[in-house]
Motif scaffolding. Structure first.
Motif, PDB file in Angstrom:
ATOM      1  N   THR A  32       0.597  -1.286  -0.312  1.00  0.00           N
ATOM      2  CA  THR A  32       0.354  -0.201  -0.095  1.00  0.00           C
ATOM      3  C   THR A  32       0.787   1.427   0.155  1.00  0.00           C
ATOM      4  O   THR A  32       0.322   2.361   0.009  1.00  0.00           O
ATOM      5  CB  THR A  32      -1.058  -0.327   1.199  1.00  0.00           C
ATOM      6  N   ALA A  33       1.953   1.255   0.483  1.00  0.00           N
ATOM      7  CA  ALA A  33       2.777   2.618   0.200  1.00  0.00           C
ATOM      8  C   ALA A  33       4.426   1.779  -0.018  1.00  0.00           C
ATOM      9  O   ALA A  33       5.032   0.537   0.555  1.00  0.00           O
ATOM     10  CB  ALA A  33       3.082   2.991   1.876  1.00  0.00           C
ATOM     11  N   VAL A  34       5.529   2.545  -0.496  1.00  0.00           N
ATOM     12  CA  VAL A  34       6.685   2.093  -1.224  1.00  0.00           C
ATOM     13  C   VAL A  34       7.446   3.595  -0.034  1.00  0.00           C
ATOM     14  O   VAL A  34       6.847   4.975  -0.770  1.00  0.00           O
ATOM     15  CB  VAL A  34       6.549   2.681  -2.604  1.00  0.00           C
ATOM     16  N   TRP A  35       8.297   3.063   0.111  1.00  0.00           N
ATOM     17  CA  TRP A  35       9.358   4.178   1.392  1.00  0.00           C
ATOM     18  C   TRP A  35      10.332   4.033   0.038  1.00  0.00           C
ATOM     19  O   TRP A  35      11.519   3.205   0.128  1.00  0.00           O
ATOM     20  CB  TRP A  35      10.505   3.254   2.392  1.00  0.00           C
ATOM     21  N   LEU A  36      10.386   5.203  -0.803  1.00  0.00           N
ATOM     22  CA  LEU A  36      11.432   5.604  -1.523  1.00  0.00           C
ATOM     23  C   LEU A  36      12.436   6.249  -1.035  1.00  0.00           C
ATOM     24  O   LEU A  36      12.663   6.721  -0.568  1.00  0.00           O
ATOM     25  CB  LEU A  36      11.124   6.266  -2.597  1.00  0.00           C
ATOM     26  N   PRO A  37      13.839   5.423  -1.564  1.00  0.00           N
ATOM     27  CA  PRO A  37      15.488   6.352  -1.128  1.00  0.00           C
ATOM     28  C   PRO A  37      14.884   7.869  -1.124  1.00  0.00           C
ATOM     29  O   PRO A  37      14.435   8.469  -1.715  1.00  0.00           O
ATOM     30  CB  PRO A  37      15.836   5.499  -2.258  1.00  0.00           C
ATOM     31  N   PRO A  38      16.594   8.983  -0.325  1.00  0.00           N
ATOM     32  CA  PRO A  38      16.841  10.030  -0.454  1.00  0.00           C
ATOM     33  C   PRO A  38      17.126   9.975  -2.277  1.00  0.00           C
ATOM     34  O   PRO A  38      17.851   9.511  -2.542  1.00  0.00           O
ATOM     35  CB  PRO A  38      17.377  10.172   0.273  1.00  0.00           C
ATOM     36  N   ALA A  39      16.685  11.003  -2.588  1.00  0.00           N
ATOM     37  CA  ALA A  39      16.517  11.256  -4.200  1.00  0.00           C
ATOM     38  C   ALA A  39      16.819  12.543  -4.673  1.00  0.00           C
ATOM     39  O   ALA A  39      17.143  12.931  -5.482  1.00  0.00           O
ATOM     40  CB  ALA A  39      14.763  11.690  -4.609  1.00  0.00           C
ATOM     41  N   TYR A  40      18.242  13.825  -3.754  1.00  0.00           N
ATOM     42  CA  TYR A  40      18.311  14.456  -3.595  1.00  0.00           C
ATOM     43  C   TYR A  40      19.947  14.260  -3.841  1.00  0.00           C
ATOM     44  O   TYR A  40      20.863  12.938  -3.524  1.00  0.00           O
ATOM     45  CB  TYR A  40      18.234  15.568  -3.203  1.00  0.00           C
ATOM     46  N   LYS A  41      20.775  15.435  -4.879  1.00  0.00           N
ATOM     47  CA  LYS A  41      21.932  15.160  -4.842  1.00  0.00           C
ATOM     48  C   LYS A  41      23.270  14.700  -3.365  1.00  0.00           C
ATOM     49  O   LYS A  41      23.019  15.215  -2.818  1.00  0.00           O
ATOM     50  CB  LYS A  41      22.636  15.436  -5.548  1.00  0.00           C
ATOM     51  N   GLY A  42      24.312  13.693  -3.595  1.00  0.00           N
ATOM     52  CA  GLY A  42      24.810  13.430  -2.643  1.00  0.00           C
ATOM     53  C   GLY A  42      26.533  13.675  -2.736  1.00  0.00           C
ATOM     54  O   GLY A  42      26.500  14.150  -3.763  1.00  0.00           O
ATOM     55  N   GLN A  43      27.266  13.513  -1.902  1.00  0.00           N
ATOM     56  CA  GLN A  43      28.354  13.942  -2.202  1.00  0.00           C
ATOM     57  C   GLN A  43      28.950  13.251  -2.728  1.00  0.00           C
ATOM     58  O   GLN A  43      29.934  13.601  -3.882  1.00  0.00           O
ATOM     59  CB  GLN A  43      29.352  14.174  -0.389  1.00  0.00           C
ATOM     60  N   ALA A  44      28.583  11.838  -2.972  1.00  0.00           N
ATOM     61  CA  ALA A  44      29.639  10.970  -3.640  1.00  0.00           C
ATOM     62  C   ALA A  44      28.962  10.991  -4.721  1.00  0.00           C
ATOM     63  O   ALA A  44      28.616   9.940  -5.937  1.00  0.00           O
ATOM     64  CB  ALA A  44      29.293   9.451  -2.889  1.00  0.00           C
ATOM     65  N   GLY A  45      27.738  12.101  -5.502  1.00  0.00           N
ATOM     66  CA  GLY A  45      26.863  11.728  -6.584  1.00  0.00           C
ATOM     67  C   GLY A  45      26.790  10.878  -7.507  1.00  0.00           C
ATOM     68  O   GLY A  45      25.435  10.075  -6.635  1.00  0.00           O
TER      69      GLY A  45
ATOM     70  N   PHE B 164      26.578   7.374  -6.858  1.00  0.00           N
ATOM     71  CA  PHE B 164      27.718   6.572  -5.867  1.00  0.00           C
ATOM     72  C   PHE B 164      26.828   6.549  -4.994  1.00  0.00           C
ATOM     73  O   PHE B 164      26.818   5.719  -3.590  1.00  0.00           O
ATOM     74  CB  PHE B 164      28.991   5.896  -5.676  1.00  0.00           C
ATOM     75  N   ASP B 165      26.428   7.768  -4.533  1.00  0.00           N
ATOM     76  CA  ASP B 165      25.595   8.288  -2.765  1.00  0.00           C
ATOM     77  C   ASP B 165      24.475   7.656  -2.409  1.00  0.00           C
ATOM     78  O   ASP B 165      23.291   7.719  -3.883  1.00  0.00           O
ATOM     79  CB  ASP B 165      25.843  10.121  -2.906  1.00  0.00           C
ATOM     80  N   VAL B 166      24.636   6.622  -1.517  1.00  0.00           N
ATOM     81  CA  VAL B 166      23.156   6.342  -1.268  1.00  0.00           C
ATOM     82  C   VAL B 166      22.020   7.326  -0.710  1.00  0.00           C
ATOM     83  O   VAL B 166      20.453   6.362  -0.476  1.00  0.00           O
ATOM     84  CB  VAL B 166      23.077   5.352   0.044  1.00  0.00           C
ATOM     85  N   GLY B 167      22.401   8.261  -0.900  1.00  0.00           N
ATOM     86  CA  GLY B 167      21.297   9.765  -0.373  1.00  0.00           C
ATOM     87  C   GLY B 167      21.415  10.475   1.090  1.00  0.00           C
ATOM     88  O   GLY B 167      20.905  10.844   1.389  1.00  0.00           O
ATOM     89  N   TYR B 168      22.390   9.490   1.931  1.00  0.00           N
ATOM     90  CA  TYR B 168      22.651   9.953   3.261  1.00  0.00           C
ATOM     91  C   TYR B 168      23.802  11.417   3.066  1.00  0.00           C
ATOM     92  O   TYR B 168      23.905  11.803   4.739  1.00  0.00           O
ATOM     93  CB  TYR B 168      22.553   8.840   4.740  1.00  0.00           C
TER      94      TYR B 168
END
Length: 327
Positions: free
Chosen positions: A37-50, A52-56
């Motif tokens: 019923t819901a999907v938790w999407l990963p952080p969508a914005y640009k990270g320091q590792a470009g 390759f960044d998981v988002g945190y």
């Protein structure tokens, strides 16, 4: 959201191929058919590792895979257009889309600043081990690749409590900026005061920073149409922030914006205390997670009748989000 089933729509070890938003979009109807019923999407914005960044390792929250920054336009998961298309595909299938919001720390600054700071002990952030002295901190974020699009706000040292690196001496440590103090409404069981986690620790009570995060939140919701949030690292953030910020987002949109937070502790009393102070969100049931872990390692000796003892699901089942494992 009623008693639904939320899927963590990513893992830490996904391939950095920029194709994840497209994969999820194609899976939307199948997920709905399977009862998600819901999907938790990963952080969508640009990270320091470009790419390759998981988002945190948060760099620019306005860059959802649109600007050439940190060596890439797309994030690890894809482009802004693909992200928005993924959200629309989930919603068209009747699945809510929840965005992962990481506002505790910033990394990958564009320039350094000379700042007076005190070094504090790693295992007791209330204990000063070196008096005020000048350090060179990576704290200036001006986002040259975005060139002021969506926001002209520049982050500097005043927006942060401290950092963990002095570039002048090339030395690590935990440095609290002079005139700043760690937030008090955070976890105190670890390290005396666990406000500082990593990178540039955002001073959420600094009015210009708070106001910018409100502007960003409204822009983010207008841009994406997300149905709610997953909040990262709550035990490291002053509670007052989300007590103010989340109601502002709900008032702005006129929507519920179901929200679940990560307050990582095996102690149910800490979660109950947080919920009592924060009537606006649910929490992951971390104590139950540890019970599942213990059961999985018990060789059949775990008493399942005690699975829910001292868990948030027992204390406040309406506000508990159960999970076995996460990213």
């Amino acid at each position: 959201m009623d008693n639904g089933t939320m899927l963590q729509g990513f893992s830490w070890y996904l391939p950095a191929d920029g194709a994840h938003w497209r994969r999820l979009a194609k899976s939307a109807q199948r997920l709905a058919d399977e009862g998600i019923t819901a999907v938790w999407l990963p952080p969508a914005y640009k990270g320091q590792a470009g790419g390759f960044d998981v988002g945190y390792g948060v760099y620019d929250t306005y860059d959802l895979g649109e600007f050439d920054q940190k060596g890439t336009v797309a994030t690890k998961y894809g482009t802004k257009d693909e992200y928005l298309a993924c959200i629309r595909s989930l919603q068209a299938a009747g699945v809510q889309a929840l965005g992962d919001v990481v506002l505790n720390q910033r990394m990958g600054a564009d320039a350094t600043e000379d700042v007076v700071a005190r070094e504090v002990a790693a295992n007791d952030r209330n204990r000063v081990v070196a008096g005020p002295h000048k350090i060179r901190a990576w704290t200036r974020f001006c986002f040259p690749g975005r060139r002021g699009r969506y926001s002209t706000f520049t982050w500097d040292w005043r927006c942060f409590h401290g950092v963990d690196w002095d570039d002048a001496t090339r030395r690590g440590g935990i440095y609290l900026f002079d005139g700043k103090s760690w937030d008090d409404e955070v976890d105190h069981d670890d390290n005396g005061n666990y406000d500082y986690l990593m990178g540039c620790d955002v001073d959420l009570s600094y009015p210009p920073a708070y106001d910018e995060l409100v502007r960003w939140g409204k822009w983010y919701l207008d841009t994406t149409g997300l149905d709610g949030f997953r909040f990262d690292a709550l035990k490291h953030m002053g509670r007052e922030f989300y007590q103010r910020w989340l109601p502002e987002m709900r008032n702005y949109t006129g929507r519920e914006l179901f929200s679940v937070g990560e307050y990582w502790t095996p102690r149910v009393d800490e979660l109950v205390s947080y919920i009592n102070d924060m009537p606006t969100m649910s929490l992951f049931d971390v104590p139950l997670h540890y019970h599942f872990y213990s059961a999985s390692c018990s060789n059949g000796d775990f008493d399942l009748s005690k699975l829910f003892d001292r868990t948030l699901s027992t204390w406040n089942p309406v506000r508990a989000v159960t999970f076995v494992e996460n990213h």
